[in-house]
Each structure stands twice: as C-alpha cells, then as structure tokens.
Design an enzyme around this catalytic site. Structure first.
Site, PDB file in Angstrom:
ATOM      1  N   ASP A  11       6.092  -0.215  16.266  1.00 59.17           N
ATOM      2  CA  ASP A  11       5.012   0.101  15.196  1.00 59.17           C
ATOM      3  C   ASP A  11       4.218  -0.993  15.074  1.00 59.17           C
ATOM      4  O   ASP A  11       4.524  -2.147  15.155  1.00 59.17           O
ATOM      5  CB  ASP A  11       5.711   0.249  13.706  1.00 59.17           C
ATOM      6  CG  ASP A  11       4.817   0.979  12.838  1.00 59.17           C
ATOM      7  OD1 ASP A  11       4.728   2.150  12.766  1.00 59.17           O
ATOM      8  OD2 ASP A  11       4.178   0.202  11.945  1.00 59.17           O
ATOM      9  N   SER A  37      -0.394   2.021  12.247  1.00 58.36           N
ATOM     10  CA  SER A  37       0.707   2.733  12.020  1.00 58.36           C
ATOM     11  C   SER A  37      -0.153   4.210  11.510  1.00 58.36           C
ATOM     12  O   SER A  37      -1.074   4.673  12.530  1.00 58.36           O
ATOM     13  CB  SER A  37       1.702   2.273  10.874  1.00 58.36           C
ATOM     14  OG  SER A  37       2.938   3.200  11.093  1.00 58.36           O
TER      15      SER A  37
END
Length: 608
Positions: A364, A67
């Site tokens: 993600d 991320s």
C-alpha cells in the site's frame, strides 16, 4: 515540477440542437487545478462527488493520491482524458464517476472477495471490525463446536453413570482442549502458510468462485475503460493522459527494499511474472500488457521463466497505478515484481556477471505517504493544488462540522490529544506516527493547510475497514464529498467570484522569499569557510569552482560568470527583498532543503 504543455480546455456547453448558429461563440477555457486525495480503504466513497463538483469549474491537470485516493485519482484522470480527447466539452466521463456512488452503495462489500481457502480469515477480520468476532467464530466452526458439545455431554453422562469422577474431570479438560486444537491448528496454517503464499493479502482483486459480481481489480479495470471511453482491449495508459496534458501520480511501497516509489514508475528495472499476475489481473489486460514483448532470458533457475519487463513512464497502465497503490496489508494482496539485485553478482551471458534476480513485494502507498500533498508543488504555483483529506470525527471537538476547510492556518502544536490506554492503541500509535507524521505536519503548513478540505468520518461505522456500510451511510459520505468539492470551488474559483488563489499565492510568496534568502545566505557564508580543523583544505568557493571550469564557456560564446558568484548575487538580492517583506518564522515552521524523490528518473547523458 514544470507544467505539461497546456491543452485547450473548455467549459461545458449546452446540448446540441437542430439549428446550428451561424457564428459559434468562442469557448471560455476552464480554470485549472491539481488534486490530491488521501488513502482510507472504503473512505474513498467520499471522492466521486467531490471530483465531479470540482470538475464542473476546473480542468484537472495533475491528479494523485495514495491507496483509495489513488483509485479516485485514476478515475478522475480517466474522466478528464475523455473530456479533453472529446474537445473539452464531454462531461460523460464525469457522469460515470458520479454514478460510482450508487454503484458502491449497492456493491461495496462484494468487491472484496477473499481466496476460497482464506475465507475463514476474512470472516474473522470482518467480525473483528464489526465487533462480533465471536459470532464469526461460531459461524465458521459451528460443526466442531457442535461435535465437541455432543461428545462432552456423552462423556459426562458416561462418567456419571459409571461413578468415575476422574473420567468426568478428564472429559471437562480434554474435550475443550481438543476443540481449541481443532480450530487453532488450521487457523495457524492459514496465517503462517497460506497467507504468505497469497502475498500477505486475503483478497487478490480478481473475481473469486462463488461470487456473482466482479472483484475489486476487475471492477476498477471495467470502470476505467468505461469512464475513459476506451475499449476493454486497449488499457488506458499514462501516455494517453500525458498527450492531453494530464498527469497521474500515486505512491506505492516496496517492502522488500523498504522504500517508496512514485507511480507511474520511471526506471526500467522491474519485471513481472505472467503466471503470478494471472491471479491478480484480468486476462484482457495482461494480453495487452505482453503484446509484442518477449520474456527475459536470464538463465537463473530460482526465478520464473516468464518474466516480462514492466512498462514505465508513458507506457505504464493507469490500472497499475491504482492497484499497486491499493494493496492494504492483510486485506488486499501485495503485487510481486522482480528485479536484479546488483549487490549479488551471478554469471551471465557472454561471460558477463549480472545481478541476482530477487522478488519484491509492492504494498500500500499509504505505508510511505498516505496523503502526498507534496505532489505537484512549486514555490509559487500557477494553479491551485487542492487536497481532500480524511480524518476522525470527534463530536466533542467538531460537533456537526463534518467537512472542514480552515480559514486560518492551524498550529502544529495544537493537534488533538489521543489517549493511549491499551497495548493495541500503543502499538497503533507507534505505527501511525512513524508513517504519517510528515504528511500531517506538511498538510498543516501555511501555503498548504488553507487548500486542504477535510472530511471527518465516524471510525466506528464509516469508512476504513467498514466494508458493510449500509447504502444510506455511503450516500451520506458521498454528500460529504460533494460538500467538500463545493467548499474548495467557493473559496478558489474566479468564475464563482472568489479570490482565494490570490491570497494563497501572496502567502506562498511571503513564506518562500525569506526562506530562499536564508538558505542562499547560508550557502554564501559557507563559500568562504574551510572545514573546522583543516586549515589546508579548500574553501567552499574553491571546491565549487574546481568543477566549474568545463561549463563556464558555452561553445562559441563568451565566458559565463562563475556559478558561485551568481549564487552569491542571488542571495544578496533575496536578502534585500526579505528586509522589505516579513519574518517567515512568524508564518511558517518550514525550511528549504534537498529531499529524495520516490523514484529515480533515469538520465542518459552526463550522469554517473
């Protein structure tokens, strides 16, 4: 993981002068390290100064994260690429990384730009994060509320003048109900129709109409090219990094197949639709991505006709590493890719059958592993792998200790107890435990914990979804990052007079040798056993040796000892070492086992 061939790394030198010395002193190579950074959306503002501080003393070899940590890893890799491609003296890329702190302090909120039709949902989300959801409702639906209030006043006045009590009651019930429907029906349409159509994210990453500054993906692309020193039309590739002995790695999550992948991808099974990606990536980047390529000829009506094979390995763009790892669900759009589902076969060219093309959504990396501290690890490392983690700051526990590098290994049974009093907290605890427990416990193991520095943030006002952090808060978080980098350098850098890496390797050896002996001892015992209840079955040794005959005599050479015999001998040697060492159970609640990797590395020969 074997190290890439070491390039020549050098320490920074003084600026050139008009006088060239007759003899140039030999360059002193920098120490080397690997670096892992945790995900956390806007919490990533702590990373630029941490990276720059570490890079002053260390040459970065393998860099990774998830991320927001993946974005920082890509910027760090780009800066190291510029340094190494310039001969090892060029810190200009790291100066660009350092400047990101000021850029983010001024422009952080503007990077997150929702699609125009999803702007009401984005405003509601930001209002909820700031604790002012009702204020967002008032701003978005001001007109319906004013109209409803005026209509209610008129109806009540008419009912009063007409002396009709029930008309007044009907107005009191009907007008608020109409207002609720006026607001909720379009809102439901946004959530159930428009958000899924936008790949379940409010912000695509490209610059949106009505915004002066760049969107997040445009911003990342521009800075990656600027930091690396490459022109905009030539995207930085994983192969560019590898050529200079730099490895990049990040996590992403394929929600459609419910599994993680490690980036850059290694297997040639994915395709992207150019039309779909036009809404997600800058045009110059896409033009470079499809240059010299032709679309896949598939003949399947349900799939787009403009599918291009996704480049893998050295051809994988670094921008994709960052963007595919940062697709925070709901906030940032997931990345669509296509691949053949081989479990559903369809007629193909030349009478063959092929898998049905299916659309996958990549979200993600933090869903799978938000702090992939296992990246780049080895049983006895030749260079330190530093970790920078993010955690919640609790004044009752931590006082003013916002940056923490443990001196003693924490105990996994001594994690903080978080009270659960609400349904939302109960559900979030389930989600966070499911996705983070392995990273949490891995990062607390001896041999890991002492090289992970943690930056503690106030969840209410710092990092996470707090897109509206004022510049002074972002500046403070940047200072915490610099402090984190300083803590690692102070403990581990030989140039700074530290011996932390000696102690680290000693601890890893004390843990590893007994665990290896334990694992191989169990392997050796199993060699002589038959499955329970099957007296006619082969022993483990007999089963293993049945597959060894073809490989025991190298071509033109003498027979090699059987693999089973070599394993038993190694187990005996390690068992002897274990008696001279320590009891590993006292220092580590770890084990050695086979684990799946996050991407299948293709093997062309001798593989099934």
């Amino acid at each position: 993981m074997p190290d890439p061939a070491p390039p020549t790394a050098t320490a920074p030198t003084a600026a050139p002068s008009d006088t060239v010395p007759l003899e140039t002193p030999p360059r002193v190579p920098l120490e080397e390290c690997d670096l892992i950074m945790k995900g956390g959306i806007t919490s990533g503002v702590v990373y630029p100064q941490a990276v720059v501080r570490i890079a002053h003393d260390y040459r970065l070899r393998s860099i990774g994260g998830s991320s927001a940590g993946a974005i920082a890893a890509c910027f760090a890799a780009a800066a190291e690429y510029r340094r190494q491609s310039g001969g090892g003296d060029d810190m200009a890329g790291f100066h660009e990384v350092s400047a990101l702190s000021a850029d983010l302090a001024e422009n952080l909120r503007s990077l997150f730009q929702p699609r125009p039709r999803l702007a009401p949902l984005f405003a509601l989300l930001m209002g909820a994060v700031s604790g002012n959801a009702w204020g967002a409702v008032r701003r978005i639906w001001r007109v319906p509320m004013v109209v409803a209030a005026a209509l209610l006043v008129l109806l009540l006045e008419w009912a009063w003048l007409a002396g009709n009590f029930w008309a007044g009651v009907t107005a009191l019930l009907a007008v608020p109900l109409g207002l609720v429907l006026w607001i909720t029906l379009p809102l439901l349409r946004l959530v159930t129709r428009d958000l899924p159509a936008a790949n379940f994210g409010l912000c695509p990453g490209l610059t949106q109409p009505g915004h002066d500054g760049p969107g997040l993906t445009d911003w990342m692309h521009a800075h990656l090219q600027r930091i690396s020193g490459k022109p905009p039309e030539a995207p930085l590739l994983a192969g560019d990094l590898a050529h200079h002995g730099i490895q990049i790695a990040a996590m992403t999550t394929d929600l459609s197949t419910q599994r993680p992948y490690q980036l850059p991808l290694s297997t040639r099974i994915h395709y992207f639709s150019l039309a779909e990606w036009r809404h997600l990536f800058p045009a110059p980047f896409l033009d470079a991505l499809i240059a010299g390529r032709t679309p896949l000829a598939h003949g399947q009506d349900h799939a787009p006709a403009d599918l291009y094979q996704l480049p893998v390995a050295d051809d994988f763009p670094v921008l994709l590493v960052a963007r595919m790892s940062l697709s925070f669900p709901g906030l940032i759009e997931a990345i669509p890719l296509w691949r053949h589902d081989e479990q559903i076969r369809l007629p193909g060219p030349e009478g063959r059958t092929v898998g049905r093309l299916a659309r996958c959504l990549f979200s993600d990396g933090g869903i799978s592993s938000n702090f992939p501290i296992h990246f780049f690890d080895s049983l006895l490392p030749s260079r330190p792998t530093f970790g920078i983690a993010l955690a919640s700051w609790d004044p009752a526990r931590h006082r003013e200790d916002r940056v923490h590098l443990p001196r003693r290994n924490p105990v996994s049974s001594n994690l903080p107890v978080q009270p659960i009093t609400r349904l939302s907290g109960f559900l979030m605890a389930i989600l966070n435990t499911a996705k983070d427990w392995q990273d949490t416990l891995q990062g607390m193991l001896p041999g890991y914990a002492e090289r992970v520095v943690t930056v503690r943030l106030d969840d209410a006002t710092e990092g996470g979804m707090n897109l509206d952090m004022p510049p002074e808060v972002i500046g403070q978080l940047s200072d915490y990052g610099a402090e984190a980098g300083e803590a690692l350098v102070t403990r581990y850098s030989y140039a700074a007079g530290a011996r932390g890496f000696d102690a680290h390797r000693q601890l890893r050896g004390r843990i590893t040798i007994p665990k290896l002996a334990e694992a191989l001892g169990g392997f050796g015992t199993a060699m002589g056993l038959r499955p329970v209840g099957a007296p006619g079955a082969l022993t483990g040794r007999e089963a293993l040796e049945r597959g060894e005959g073809r490989s025991e005599r190298p071509e033109g050479g003498a027979p090699r000892p059987a693999l089973s015999a070599r394993c038993l001998s190694l187990a005996d040697d390690l068992a002897e070492l274990e008696t001279q060492g320590c009891d590993s159970d006292r220092v580590s609640d770890a084990t050695i086992r086979l684990v799946a990797v996050a991407d299948r590395v293709p093997r062309r020969s001798g593989s099934a």
